[in-house]
Every structure is written in structure tokens, then in C-alpha cells.
Design an enzyme around this catalytic site. Structure first.
Site, PDB file in Angstrom:
ATOM      1  N   ASP A 901       0.910  -1.338   0.164  1.00 54.09           N
ATOM      2  CA  ASP A 901       0.021   0.241  -0.125  1.00 54.09           C
ATOM      3  C   ASP A 901       0.941   1.161  -0.050  1.00 54.09           C
ATOM      4  OD1 ASP A 901      -2.072  -1.794   0.297  1.00 54.09           O
ATOM      5  OD2 ASP A 901      -2.236  -1.432   2.374  1.00 54.09           O
ATOM      6  N   LYS A 970      -6.599  11.314  10.668  1.00 53.88           N
ATOM      7  CA  LYS A 970      -6.209  10.301   9.573  1.00 53.88           C
ATOM      8  C   LYS A 970      -7.125  10.706   8.138  1.00 53.88           C
ATOM      9  CE  LYS A 970      -5.507   5.754   8.030  1.00 53.88           C
ATOM     10  NZ  LYS A 970      -5.437   4.167   8.302  1.00 53.88           N
ATOM     11  N   ASP A1180      -4.435   2.234  -5.095  1.00 56.49           N
ATOM     12  CA  ASP A1180      -3.115   2.597  -4.749  1.00 56.49           C
ATOM     13  C   ASP A1180      -2.452   1.450  -3.667  1.00 56.49           C
ATOM     14  OD1 ASP A1180      -4.626   3.181  -2.395  1.00 56.49           O
ATOM     15  OD2 ASP A1180      -3.531   5.072  -1.960  1.00 56.49           O
TER      16      ASP A1180
END
Length: 1423
Positions: A901, A970, A1180
């Protein structure tokens, strides 16, 4: 008078051009009639005519691939060709100074009313009705369409002739099937009528050949002679020889007959007739032998298919238990089971991939085509089984499924009656409103049969209601659109199957009668090349049918829905409360009601309560069969709609309705080879084979059938503590609070049920595929991001789905693979911020937990359930435990996908673009001993900011001190780069604060929403500090995007000038009846905005892989469509719709980054495939075998470096300068400046007005660009607002920059006034949020949150002051205070002046000192 074609004295080259030009190459669609077996679709898609006929030896692209395709400046075709040895994973060079530019030359015709024959007034709808009439054999209706087109004179002569040829083709075919003198006379009369209407039509060989074929059916020799002579005389001998006699229309016998009637067309003297006949006989014998061989091959295939039947029949029951159905038994789940029923006959362990490829493809084709047929068969079988048991299906039964057969039969009968009514309406001379409607939708429903139409209507209606919430019903507009789309898709599938059969038959016939290989004609001087050229001119280029228009879809869908409402009944059995006897009552299954929504009456379909109860238990999948994983590798992508599934046409690009421009650009890019790398990348993703992880599936199935909640699987019967209902005597506010709490609980209960139903489908599909190798075909969105097409079960699913996925191909672990398997375990457990060695140690330290999870997953210590991704953790435990069981674990053949990742991949791209060294360090672009964590870094900056505020005795800092964690920041950091706004970010932070500190409001005395606003400001400020270069690039992207959205291209300027000089003089087309959404602006102060509303440009750019990206955000118009149910206001998307400038501007930076990460993924996939690696991706997150992780990581770094080693931003600037060259844009300058005062004085003197000012500036710019020095001098002497601006602002740019609060990283915004300001700007933009589909991003955010409007900026302490004010003031007082402040400051408000300036772009921001090549040694770039 019919013009004769050029004489035979022309040179062969000119003759070839005449032959090629006498008939345009138009799109083709299938036909149930016709000599050639295909019909031209419509001329509305034709925009360019090739002046040079393509070589017949090359496969030509479909015409839509070249629609509007123009080359401006030097295109890629002028660049040095890529060598054959250039790897696919290398970036291809292209010139940004010569971007692909598509001009849509489709003419917008003035719309007319439906005439008394029932022919629509919209030209595009006329074409569709014409095609449909030919398809179903209603030739008299097709003739009426042709007549109206001729009367309106809106179709170019060559296109009209092609339409006439299609009609003639169908008429001749009908004549051959049923010979009749009157039918032959109709053909000749139709031609003479066309000739005599005064239009100069370029009649070519195709028309003459069809007329000759009709003439040869005459039984009177003199009549035949007269007609043949007449038609051959229309063309010179040379042209006739090259066109008429080289078509596939006339057979050898017919050619011979024509030659007998007109001797000058006879065979050459040096050809012996006996020899010629003998050659023909030999050729026919050869063709017959080939056909017999083909039949033998087909028979052998059939026999081989029969021979595998024993393999597909298991005498023993499956060892895998059935999936326990969520109380939805029957319709939805049974439909899934029926769809995958072919797998139930396959014994455990038998993999379809072991069969020959031809048989695999046959099974896949059956799977794709099994949808409607499976439903019909299932309804019929269940009805028959109930009848055998003596049960009455009309009575109250526990399953909706038992009623569907009766619904289908009743609806089928109603549709047959409807077709009779359509025929009567077409024949009646004086038509009422219902007759006119039937005349429009009739040809379309005739293309299917009533049985299939009934099934499609029922399935689509129930699925639409189930997906939207059965208890709420569905609006008529959305429901009829849903029905019509599926009916259209089903009709296309049927037509495609018919076309394949027709092609095979046509090929067989043409091979039997093909004398052209030896036939040469007298007086023919053309070379073999010209003969081939003539042949190629008659090749019918086929393409997909044009999609139905909104009006046609609405009318077809309304007709089908109305028929269902009339026929669908539900029988209820209830007990009489008095007599206690059972009472049977028939009630409509659905009701059409009008509901008030947002102050408007909306037509809604509400299911009967009994139906709602059944639908809640039995959710309906949405045409599931055509979107299951494939059991054979997907077909490679070769064109826009050719690739992936074998039978179902799926576009390579995911488009919303009406997004024509992106399709045009994509097809033009395909035509010139710009999409080759994207196509190959999708093929790589699609050919990755998968299989179900059996051990994990068995555990999951045990959990599911137990009905308990485990991990993310919801319970079968969730238990909620319902609060007691307050007494009726209590305060009404208490009752309202109780109702609100009950509603929250019910919503949660409903959400869990829906979640479980969806999982039910997934598990049933997984069970069916448990022993199979399967594949996920992929396509892309408009930014180039790849997605698997099967929506229900794919590797992009939730944790439980990813836990079920294994690569079909295994590879030995090796030393490296074993290490990465352990690292992967730590990652999915949540221990992913440690070093790689620490993660490996984590796995080693938990070996006993791993073994316990494998040996006793549900009754042991359940260590795996504590993981961040428990099901993926369990899958890794099984894999690692199996490897450790071996004496040498490195020899274990692993199938588990290992994930790598990126660290906030969007920020990685931004850091590379901006050259931010500090930012690059935080996202692991710089080598380090440990992985950097950008979320923790931002959290530290936020904590520092709060501590600084705490020193100033700030009350918000006191409340949040010690409460900021990585988790709080986050999601906001992750989504900031993708366009999250202050409003969306505040929601994210509020959710985290409330989850972590549910009592924070009571403890601090400050509302949690205000604290979230305070924290969000600090997060945004930290982001702008850490990524300064990225912040500057976002500003620049927003500025250039804003200018483009307010620009007029040279083509638009020319169109504007023509409209101004037209008799209407208002810049609009005559007769236009589509209105723009939003409030019209009638004030003279908004004249420039009116111009822009008609001519705004969308933002377009090219990705590193040369894929064009066209942002789809436009403000669509509306149109009132009359149907048999009610009048509906429908959205009509058009390419000419003005762009939604707000969304274009906000979406540009995040979409640009998405296009870069999409390019990175495709390049990586291509390189991995070249190296023999198995590759999969979830945006991604990149997956491969454990043993190949090191190789894949090197590929990922290399691809990223290659992309960012180029000047990405500089190339974008050059492309924009070339793409929008010579455009003018509407700039704003402050009225207090000197240049503004001079412009105002000039305007007072000249009094031109905005429109004439624009034309004046257009003329000035054209003179300045002239090659004539005198014109240039005249341009320099002209005075305009732009020339005054250039004179007085030469030292600096005085234009007002774009409002970029919605665009940039670290955007700070206030807390209140959001709704007020948002509502005001929405009125100005004419946009309603609900009109756009919500697009969910991978982080769970929706587009309306990502692109929400922003309140005003807040810098420094002004934000804290306002938060304090909000805390201490009630809403009413605050509103009053701000209203007064707004009035008081009215005199100080800034005013701006609009002027048209040449479009130039600001300089590119200076890049930082980060060198992307240092990434090569970064271990934690992806980890």
C-alpha cells in the site's frame, strides 16, 4: 432534376474518388431485413468525410471512432514512430503542443412538434424511429419518416441518400420474399418521387444495384428492359462497371441477365462463357466442401460438449453446506442461485478451466445470456410445481416468487393487446394524443417479443424498488428510466445474436455466388487497385446502435410500467374480525400516487404493503447474470465497446448518461492508437486468475449459518433495546425525541439487514465458484482509474471478500516470500507502522496464536478477530501455518495475494510535483530506516498548535488538549488531497471526536461540532505548512481551470458571431425548447454570464498514458415529456450544455492527481506482466505473490520515477496553451484601479454592450494574428477594453484571481453561514446537488461532501473569535447581527468590472528541491 455523375472521361484516380464519394461510410446496425443484412444507423453521428478511401486490406475503425476527429497543429501522427521494440511499460512520447482535439459537428436542429402521422419532430428521434421501423418491417412508417426528413430539409443529400438506400434495401428484400407487382411498382415510384423533389442527390452504384434487383423481378420483358436501361443510364458505363457490378447486391445470375439486356455491360470477348461457367462450378464445389467441413467441426464441438456431461453430473451431494438465506428466501437469493445453477451440476473439485477453451467460452456465453431466460424458466417451474401440489398461486402464499409467473402471463397478454393498439393507431387517419404516443414507442417494443418484455419489466421494476427501499417507493421518472434501459439492453442482446446468425448465413450465400474473382468487364480500364477500391467502398462498416433518446426511453418505459400497473395484482387473505371467516381480496400490486417532495408534486409508484413485506424478505438482484465473474479469460479490449465479456457489450469507459464528449474523445484516441497502453493494462488486470479460499470460506459459512455477528458479518436477528414510549400526557418534545431515537434504531436495523442481504449474494456466488478459476474484467472511469466490472464479488470488496480471494496460479515462497508473508500478516493485523523487521518479528512472536486461529478459528482464543482486517488476517494465518507445516517452508506454493500500500498516494504525487522535501519525507519518497507516517506528523503539528493556543488561555484548546490522536486526523489528511472541503472535513473530525469522547460536550461545555471546527482549522493549517509546493500547484491548477471555464474557444467565437449576425440575433437557435436548469438572468449586468452559459468550455487534459480526460460536470437542461401516465420533466444531457463551473474548478486538482495515480498503476501492471508477475490492484494498493514482492516494488518505484522525471506540470501548461490557443476569457478587475476607470470612460463613449465588445475583441485579435502587415497595423490601432488593459497593466496582472477556497491543501474556512451561502451560490449556478449521482470514493466519502461549498476564509485568530461568538450567541441573534453587519458594510463592498481578454495562463509555480530519483532506494514507498 437528378444530376448525372461525372463522365467517363475522368482519370481513373478521379473515378475512384467519385466512386468513393458517391456514398458516405455511415454507422451500421443489424437488420432483420435487407439484402446486405445490415442497415446504416444514422447520419447524425457523421462529422467528417474522408476524401481518400482507406485501403481494403486494413481493418478500419468504426466511424464513431473518428467522429469529429481533427488534427490541429502537429499531432502524434507527425512524431517519430515508436519502434517495435519499445516496451509497453515505457511512456510514449507525445507533443503537448498538439493535443487531441475533437470537434463535434453534430448539428442541433430546431425541434418540431409530432406531426399528424405520429412522426416525432426531433431529428435524432426520427432517425431512431426510422431504424426501428426497418428492423420490425414497418416500411410504410419508415417511408413517412423519410418524407418528413425531406420536407424539413435538415439532412445533407449524401446522408439522405444513404437513408433511402436502407429503405430501398428493406423494400427489395420484402419483394424477394413475397413477389408482388404492386410492391415492385412501389419501389420504382419511391425512387421517382425522391428524384422529383428537386434535391440534387449523388446517386451511386448501391442505389442503382438495388433498383436493378427490383427490376429483374418483373414478369414483363419490355418493362424489365425499360427499367434496367433507365437505371443503368443514371451512371456512366465506367462508373457502373466499377460500382454496380462490384457490389454484393446482385448475384451472378442477375449480373448475367443485366448483361443480356444491355450488351455493352457484357463479359470481355477474350473470356469463353463455357470456361467461365466451369470455373464458377468449381468454385461453388469448393465452397460446398468448406461448408461441409465447417459443419463437421461444429458437430464435433457439440459432441465434445455432450461428452463432458457425465463430468458435470455428480451422483454424490456436495460436501459444502448450503448458504443459509437471510429471511429473503425465494426471489432474490433464489435468482442468484438460478443464475449460477450451472455450477450446481459440477462435482466438487472439477474446474472448468481444465476444459478446452472453446467449451470454456461456450459456458461463459451461456452464463451471460442466462438472465431473462433463467427468470422465465424459474417462474414457470415453480408455478407448475405448485399446481401439481394442488395449491392456488393466486392465494396468499409466503413467497412473491409464486406470483411472478401469473404477473408475467397477464403482462404478456396486455403487451400483445398493446401491439394491436399500436397497429391501429398507426393506421388511423386522425390521431389523438394516445395514438401519437403509440406511434413513437411502438416500433421499439416491437423489436422484442411480449414474453421477454414482460419479464424484463417485472425484474427491473422489482429490482429498482428493492434497491431504493421498497417502503419508500420510487419516483416514476427514475423507475421508467430503469425499465427502459434494461429493455433497450435486452433488445440489443437479441439483435446481436440475430446479427451473428445472419452474418453466417450471408457469408455462406455470398461464397456460393461470387463471380467477381474471374469476372472482367468490357471497356473496363481500371486497374486491380481501383477494383479493390471499389469493393472496399461497398463494405458496410458496422457499429453499435445509437442509444435511445431520453424522450423515447421515457415513452417506452412509461408504456411498459403502465401495463404492469394494470395487470399486476396481489391476492390477500384476511380474517373478518366479526365473522372470523377468511376473506379473499384482489388488490393492485402497485399504486401510482402524487407525493409532495420539497414543495413539488412528484409522481411515485408505491408497492402494496404486502409486496413491501415480501420485497424486504426477498431483495432482487439487478440483472446479476450479465455481471458475474468470468470463467474464461476476458476478451482483450480492441474498441470502445468490444472487450471483456463475450456476449454483453460493456464500454471500456464508465460514463453517466449523456456524457457524449468523453466518449468522442476516447474513441478518437482509440482510432489513433493513444489508448493502446490503457487497453493492454486492462487486459493484464483482467487476465489475472482467481479462486476462492476454501478454508476461509468454510469458516465464513459456519459463521453465516450460525446467524451470529462475527467481524463485519452482521447478525441474522439483531437485538436492540427499544426505549419505552413516553406517556401521551408528557411534553411533546419528549415524544419527538423518542420518535427520533426509534427512527435511528430502525434505520440501523434496516441497514444491517441490507448489508446481510448483499453478503448473502456474495457468499452464494462464492459458493458457486468455489472450485473454479475465474476472472474480473476491468474498465476505467473518465480519469483512467481501473475498476473490476463484476459489482457483487471482486477483490475491491470489503474485508470478508478480500479474505476469500486467492490467485489461481501459485508460486513457491522462497526466502523473500516467507518474509513478506509474515510482514503481510502484521499489515492486515494493524501493525503496519513498524519497520519491516519488526513486522516480521511480530508474526514470529504470534506463531501459537496463528496456529490456534487456524485449528480452532471460532472456538479458540480468536486472536484473528482482534485484527484490523480480521478475514484477511485469517486467510494469512491459514497460508502461513500451511507453509510452516513443511520441513522447508520456503518450498510452499503460495496463492495468497500480498498487498503493498502507498503512503497516502495522492500526497506522494503532490510532493513529487511540488518538490516538497519535507512533505516527501512524510510520505516515504525519501529513504529511511523506518516508515514515515504523515498522519502522525500532521497530528504532531496539530498538537503543537493547540498547545500554543493553550498558552493563550483558549477555551477550545483546553477542551481538546491531550485528545488529538493519529486516528482523529487520518481521514481528513487522506481525503484533503482528493478535494475534501472544510464542511466534509469537519464531519470527519466530528465523527472521530464523538466516537472517542462521547461525553466531551458535557465535560467541556462546548458543542462537539464547534470543537471539530477548531481541530479542522489546525489540520488544514498543518497541511498547508507541510506541503507548500503542493499548495502552490493546487492554486495554479485552480487558477488555470477557472480561466478555462470562463473562456470561449475560436470555434465558439465563430459560432457566437454567426448567431449574432443571424435574423434572431440573440445567440440562440431558433425553435429551441430546452431550458437551462436554474434561474434565468434577465438583467443587463449579466449579459456576459449569459454568453458564457451558452459557450463555456470543459476542462480537458491528457494523462501520461495519452488518455484524454474530459471532466463531465455540466448544468443539464430539462424537457417536459408527455407519457401515457403523466407529464414528466426529464433531464436532457447534451454536449452543448454549459459547464458547471463550480464543480469543474473544484474537481480539477483531485481529478488530475487521480489521473496520475491511474497512469502509475497501469504502467506498473504492464511492467509486471512483462516480467511474468501476477498483478492486481485496488487503486493505490498493489498485489502480487509473496515471492515477487521485491520485484514488484522495484517496478512501482521505477514507474513513479519515470512519470515524475518528466515535467508533468510544464507539459500540462503547454497542452492548455495549445488546446485553448486564441481563446478569449472573461476576466474581472477591481473598479477602483486606473485601468478600470479608463475602460469605464471608453464604454460611456462607445456604448457597444457586452456582445459587441466581444465581437470587437475577436476582430482585433484576428487582425493582430494576420500575416498581412496592414491588418496587424489596423489591429494595433483598434481600441477595446482589452487593449486598454494591456496598456495600463503591462507591469503586473491586475485581474482578480480565482476563489480557490474549495481547491487547495490547507484551505481554512469558517463555521457558520455555510448553508446560506451555499444556497445562494447554488441558485446562481443553477445546480441542484441531488441532480448528480453520488460517487462514493474509496474512503467512503461521497462526491457531495468532496465538492461541498465553502464558507468564508478564516486566518489567524479570526477563526477562534468566530467560534467563541458562535458558542455564546443563539442562532437567531447571530443571524440578525450578521444581517445588520452586511447592510452596514454595503458601501465598502468591492465591485468588479468584466472584460474579455486573450486567454493566457499564469506562470508555473517554482518547484522545490526534492529529487524524485532518490525514491529508488526508498524501502517504504509501498510496503
Amino acid at each position: 432534376m437528378l444530376p448525372r455523375t461525372a463522365s467517363a472521361t475522368r482519370t481513373p484516380h478521379l473515378n475512384r474518388l467519385v466512386s468513393a464519394g458517391s456514398r458516405r461510410v455511415l454507422p451500421r446496425c443489424s437488420s432483420s431485413l435487407g439484402i446486405r443484412g445490415s442497415l446504416a444507423a444514422t447520419p447524425r453521428l457523421l462529422s467528417t468525410i474522408t476524401t481518400q478511401q482507406p485501403s481494403p486490406l486494413k481493418r478500419q475503425p468504426a466511424p464513431r471512432a473518428t467522429v469529429g476527429f481533427e488534427r490541429h497543429l502537429a499531432t502524434v501522427l507527425d512524431e517519430p514512430a515508436q519502434t517495435a521494440t519499445t516496451p509497453l511499460y515505457e511512456l510514449r512520447s507525445f507533443s503537448p503542443q498538439a493535443p487531441l482535439t475533437v470537434r463535434d459537428h453534430t448539428k442541433v436542429y430546431a425541434k418540431q412538434r409530432v406531426n399528424y402521422h405520429g412522426i416525432p419532430g426531433d431529428v435524432n428521434e426520427m432517425f431512431l424511429v426510422f431504424e426501428a421501423c426497418l428492423q420490425v418491417g414497418r416500411l410504410e412508417r419508415a417511408a413517412q419518416v423519410l418524407k418528413r426528413l425531406a420536407n424539413l430539409d435538415v439532412v445533407p443529400p449524401a446522408d439522405y441518400l444513404d437513408l433511402f438506400n436502407q429503405y430501398l434495401d428493406a423494400k427489395v428484400s420484402q419483394l424477394l420474399q413475397e413477389p408482388d407487382v404492386d410492391k415492385a411498382d412501389d419501389i420504382h415510384k419511391a425512387f421517382e418521387t425522391m428524384v422529383s423533389d428537386g434535391r440534387e442527390l449523388p446517386v451511386g452504384g448501391e442505389t442503382v444495384a438495388l433498383l436493378l434487383k427490383a427490376s429483374l423481378t418483373s414478369t414483363d420483358p419490355e418493362t424489365m428492359q425499360r427499367y434496367v436501361t433507365r437505371y443503368l443510364s443514371l451512371l456512366p458505363t465506367q462508373i457502373a462497371l466499377e460500382t454496380v457490378f462490384n457490389t454484393e447486391i446482385l448475384t451472378y445470375e442477375e449480373l448475367t441477365k443485366v448483361a443480356e439486356l444491355c450488351p455493352k455491360y457484357n463479359m470481355p470477348d477474350n473470356v469463353d462463357p463455357d470456361t467461365f461457367a466451369q470455373q464458377q462450378q468449381q468454385q461453388q464445389q469448393q465452397q460446398q466442401q468448406q461448408q461441409e467441413q465447417q459443419q463437421q467441426q461444429d458437430t464435433s464441438i457439440d459432441q465434445s460438449e455432450v461428452s463432458i456431461e457425465p463430468l458435470l453430473t455428480s451422483s454424490e451431494p456436495s460436501a459444502i453446506p448450503e448458504v443459509l438465506g437471510t429471511p429473503q428466501k425465494g426471489f432474490g437469493l433464489q435468482f442468484v442461485k438460478r443464475t449460477v445453477s450451472m455450477f450446481k451440476d459440477i462435482p466438487d473439485g472439477f474446474d472448468i478451466s481444465t476444459l478446452p477453451m472453446s467449451q470454456q467460452r461456450e459456458i461463459q456465453s451461456k452464463l451471460e445470456k442466462d438472465c431473462v431466460d433463467a427468470s422465465l424458466a424459474r417462474w414457470r417451474e415453480e408455478n407448475e410445481s405448485l399446481q401439481k401440489m394442488g395449491l392456488n398461486t393466486s392465494l396468499d402464499t409466503p413467497s412473491l416468487n409464486s406470483r411472478l409467473y401469473q404477473w408475467q402471463k397477464d403482462l404478456e397478454t396486455r403487451l400483445r393487446t398493446m401491439l394491436v393498439e399500436v397497429e391501429k393507431s398507426e393506421m388511423v387517419s386522425k390521431k389523438n394524443k394516445d395514438d401519437l404516443d403509440r406511434c413513437i414507442y411502438g416500433p421499439f417494443i416491437r423489436q422484442s417479443n411480449p414474453e421477454r418484455l414482460a419479464a424484463v419489466t417485472i425484474i427491473s421494476t422489482l429490482s429498482s424498488l428493492a434497491m431504493g427501499g421498497a417502503h419508500k417507493g420510487s419516483t416514476i421518472a427514475s423507475l421508467i428510466t430503469h425499465i427502459a434501459k434494461f429493455a433497450e439492453e435486452d433488445i440489443r442482446v437479441q439483435k446481436a445474436e440475430a446479427l451473428i446468425s445472419k452474418r453466417n448465413l450471408r457469408k455462406a450465400k455470398s461464397k456460393q455466388h461470387n463471380p467477381r474473382s474471374v469476372l472482367r468487364f468490357k471497356n473496363s480500364t481500371a486497374s486491380a487497385g481501383s477494383s479493390d477500391m471499389a469493393d472496399s467502398n461497398n463494405v458496410a462498416v458496422e457499429m453499435d446502435d445509437e442509444a435511445w433518446t431520453t424522450t423515447i426511453r421515457t415513452k417506452v418505459g412509461a408504456a411498459l410500467l403502465s401495463a404492469l400497473l394494470d395487470t399486476a395484482k396481489i391476492t390477500l387473505v384476511r380474517e373478518d374480525p366479526v365473522t372470523k371467516t377468511l376473506i379473499t381480496q384482489n388488490q393492485p400490486a402497485f399504486s401510482h400516487v402524487m407525493q409532495l417532495r420539497k414543495g413539488k408534486k412528484i409522481g411515485t409508484i408505491i408497492p402494496n404493503k404486502a409486496v413491501v413485506e415480501l420485497l424486504v424478505r426477498e431483495p432482487v438482484p439487478d440483472f446479476l447474470a450479465r455481471h458475474l465473474p468470468m470463467v474464461t479469460p476476458p476478451d482483450p479490449w480492441v474498441s470502445f465497446e468490444k472487450g471483456a465479456y463475450l456476449e454483453t457489450k460493456t464500454p471500456v469507459l464508465r460514463l453517466k448518461n449523456g456524457e457524449r464528449e468523453q466518449r468522442l474523445y476516447t474513441e478518437a484516441a482509440i482510432a489513433r492508437g493513444d489508448m493502446d497502453q490503457v487497453f493492454k493494462g486492462l487486459d493484464v488486470l483482467g487476465k489475472t486468475g482467481w479462486k476462492i479460499n476454501s478454508p476461509v470460506f468454510k469458516v465464513m459459512l459456519d459463521v453465516w449459518n450460525s446467524g451470529k455477528q462475527v467481524a463485519n458479518i452482521p447478525p441474522l436477528d439483531p437485538i436492540f433495546d427499544l426505549p419505552p414510549e413516553p406517556a401521551s400526557t408528557e411534553d411533546p418534545t419528549v415524544k419527538r425525541a423518542w420518535l427520533k431515537e426509534i427512527k435511528v434504531i430502525e434505520n440501523e436495523r434496516s441497514g444491517l439487514h441490507s448489508q446481510r442481504c448483499f453478503m448473502n449474494f456474495q457468499l452464494e456466488i462464492a459458493r458457486a465458484y468455489r472450485d473454479q478459476t475465474f476472472y474480473f474484467p476491468h474498465n476505467v472511469d473518465f480519469r483512467g482509474r481501473a475498476y473490476p466490472i463484476p459489482p457483487y464479488l471482486n477483490h475491491m470488496g470489503a474485508d470478508h471478500v478480500r479474505g476469500l480471494m486467492l490467485f489461481a496460479k501459485g508460486k513457491p515462497l522462497g526466502e523473500s516470500g516467507l518474509r513478506w508473508l509474515k510482514v503481510h500478516l502484521a499489515n492486515v493485523y494493524g501493525f503496519d507502522k513498524a519497520s519491516l523487521q519488526e513486522r516480521q518479528d511480530f508474526a514470529d512472536e504470534n506463531i501459537e496464536n496463528i496456529r490456534d486461529s487456524v485449528n480452532n478459528p471460532l472456538n479458540g482464543n480468536q486472536w484473528w478477530l482482534q485484527a484490523e482486517d480480521p478475514w484477511q488476517c485469517l486467510a494469512t494465518c491459514f497460508e502461513l501455518a500451511a507453509a510452516l507445516e513443511l520441513e522447508d517452508p520456503t518450498k510452499y506454493v503460495s496463492h495468497l495475494p500480498i498487498h503493498q500500500d502507498g503512503t497516502c498516494n495522492g500526497l506522494q504525487h503532490y510532493a513529487a510535483l511540488g518538490g516538497d522535501t519535507w512533505g516527501a519525507q512524510q510520505v516515504n519518497l525519501v529513504p529511511g530506516d523506518r516508515p514515515a507516517d504523515v498522519y502522525s506528523a500532521v497530528a504532531k503539528l496539530v498538537i503543537k498548535g493547540i498547545e500554543d493556543d493553550l498558552a493563550k488561555d483558549n477555551e477550545f484548546a483546553k477542551a481538546m488538549h491531550g485528545k488529538i490522536t493519529r486516528k482523529v486526523v487520518k481521514q481528513t489528511v487522506m481525503t484533503n488531497v482528493y478535494g475534501v472541503t472544510y464542511v466534509g472535513a469537519r464531519k470527519q473530525v466530528l465523527k472521530q471526536i464523538e466516537a472517542a469522547y462521547p461525553n466531551i460536550t458535557a465535560e467541556s461545555g462546548i458543542e462537539a461540532a464547534l470543537l471539530a471546527s477548531y481541530v479542522t482549522q489546525h489540520i488544514f493549517r498543518a497541511m498547508s505548512t507541510m506541503f507548500k509546493g503542493a499548495h502552490d500547484i493546487q492554486n495554479w491548477l485552480g487558477e488555470i481551470g477557472g480561466r478555462v471555464c470562463r473562456a470561449l474557444t475560436p470555434e465558439q467565437l465563430d459560432e457566437f458571431e454567426r448567431s449574432e449576425r443571424s435574423p434572431h440575433g440573440d445567440g440562440t437557435a431558433s425553435g429551441e425548447n430546452i431550458t437551462l436548469a436554474g434561474n434565468p438572468r434577465k438583467s443587463s449586468a449579466h449579459k456576459n454570464d449569459e454568453i458564457l452559459n451558452n459557450f463555456q468550455s470543459t476542462i480537458i487534459w491528457t494523462t501520461p498514458l495519452r488518455m484524454p480526460v474530459v471532466q463531465p460536470y455540466r448544468k443539464h437542461g430539462t424537457k417536459t415529456v408527455s407519457t401515457c401516465m403523466q407529464d414528466l420533466v426529464m433531464t436532457i444531457p447534451e454536449r452543448s450544455d454549459p459547464v458547471n463551473r463550480r464543480k469543474q474548478l473544484q474537481a480539477f486538482p483531485p481529478n488530475f492527481i487521480h489521473s496520475l495515480d491511474a497512469s502509475h498503476m497501469i504502467l506498473s501492471a504492464l511492467h509486471c506482466d512483462e516480467l511474468g508477475l501476477t498483478f492486481a490492484a485496488v487503486h493505490d494498493s498493489f498485489w502480487t505473490h509473496a515471492s515477487d514482492i521485491d520485484s514488484m516494488n522495484a517496478v512501482l518505484r521505477d514507474a513513479f520515477i519515470r512519470i515524475h522525471s518528466e515535467d508533468v506540470i510544464g507539459r500540462l501548461a503547454a497542452e492548455f496553451q495549445a488546446r485553448y490557443k486564441n481563446s478569449l476569457y472573461l476576466a474581472k478587475i477591481e473598479t477602483g484601479t486606473k485601468v478600470a476607470q479608463e475602460i469605464q470612460r471608453w464604454r460611456v463613449r462607445n456604448k457597444l454592450g457586452p456582445r459587441k465588445e466581444l465581437l470587437l475583441e475577436k476582430e482585433r485579435q484576428e487582425l493582430l494574428r494576420s500575416s498581412n502587415p496592414e491588418d496587424v497595423e489596423r489591429g494595433k490601432k483598434m481600441i477595446s477594453p482589452a487593449s486598454l488593459y494591456e496598456l495600463y497593466s503591462s507591469a503586473e496582472d491586475l485581474t482578480v484571481p480565482e476563489d480557490l477556497k474549495e481547491v487547495t491543501i490547507g484551505n481554512l474556512a469558517g463555521v457558520e453561514e455555510t448553508k446560506v451561502r451555499r444556497g445562494r451560490e447554488m441558485d446562481e449556478e443553477g445546480e441542484v446537488d441531488g441532480s448528480e449521482e453520488a460517487v462514493e470514493h474509496e474512503d467512503g466519502m461521497h462526491e457531495d461532501e468532496m465538492l461541498a461549498d465553502e464558507p468564508r476564509d478564516m486566518d489567524g485568530n479570526s477563526g477562534l473569535d468566530e467560534l467563541s461568538e458562535l458558542r455564546n450567541t443563539n442562532h437567531f441573534a447571530l443571524s440578525q447581527k450578521r444581517a445588520k453587519a452586511s447592510i452596514a458594510s454595503g458601501g465598502k463592498q468591492k465591485h468588479y468590472l468584466d472584460i474579455w481578454l486573450p486567454l493566457v495562463f499564469p506562470p508555473i509555480p517554482e518547484k522545490g528541491d526534492f529529487d524524485v530519483r532518490s525514491l529508488k532506494d526508498s524501502t517504504y514507498f509501498f510496503s
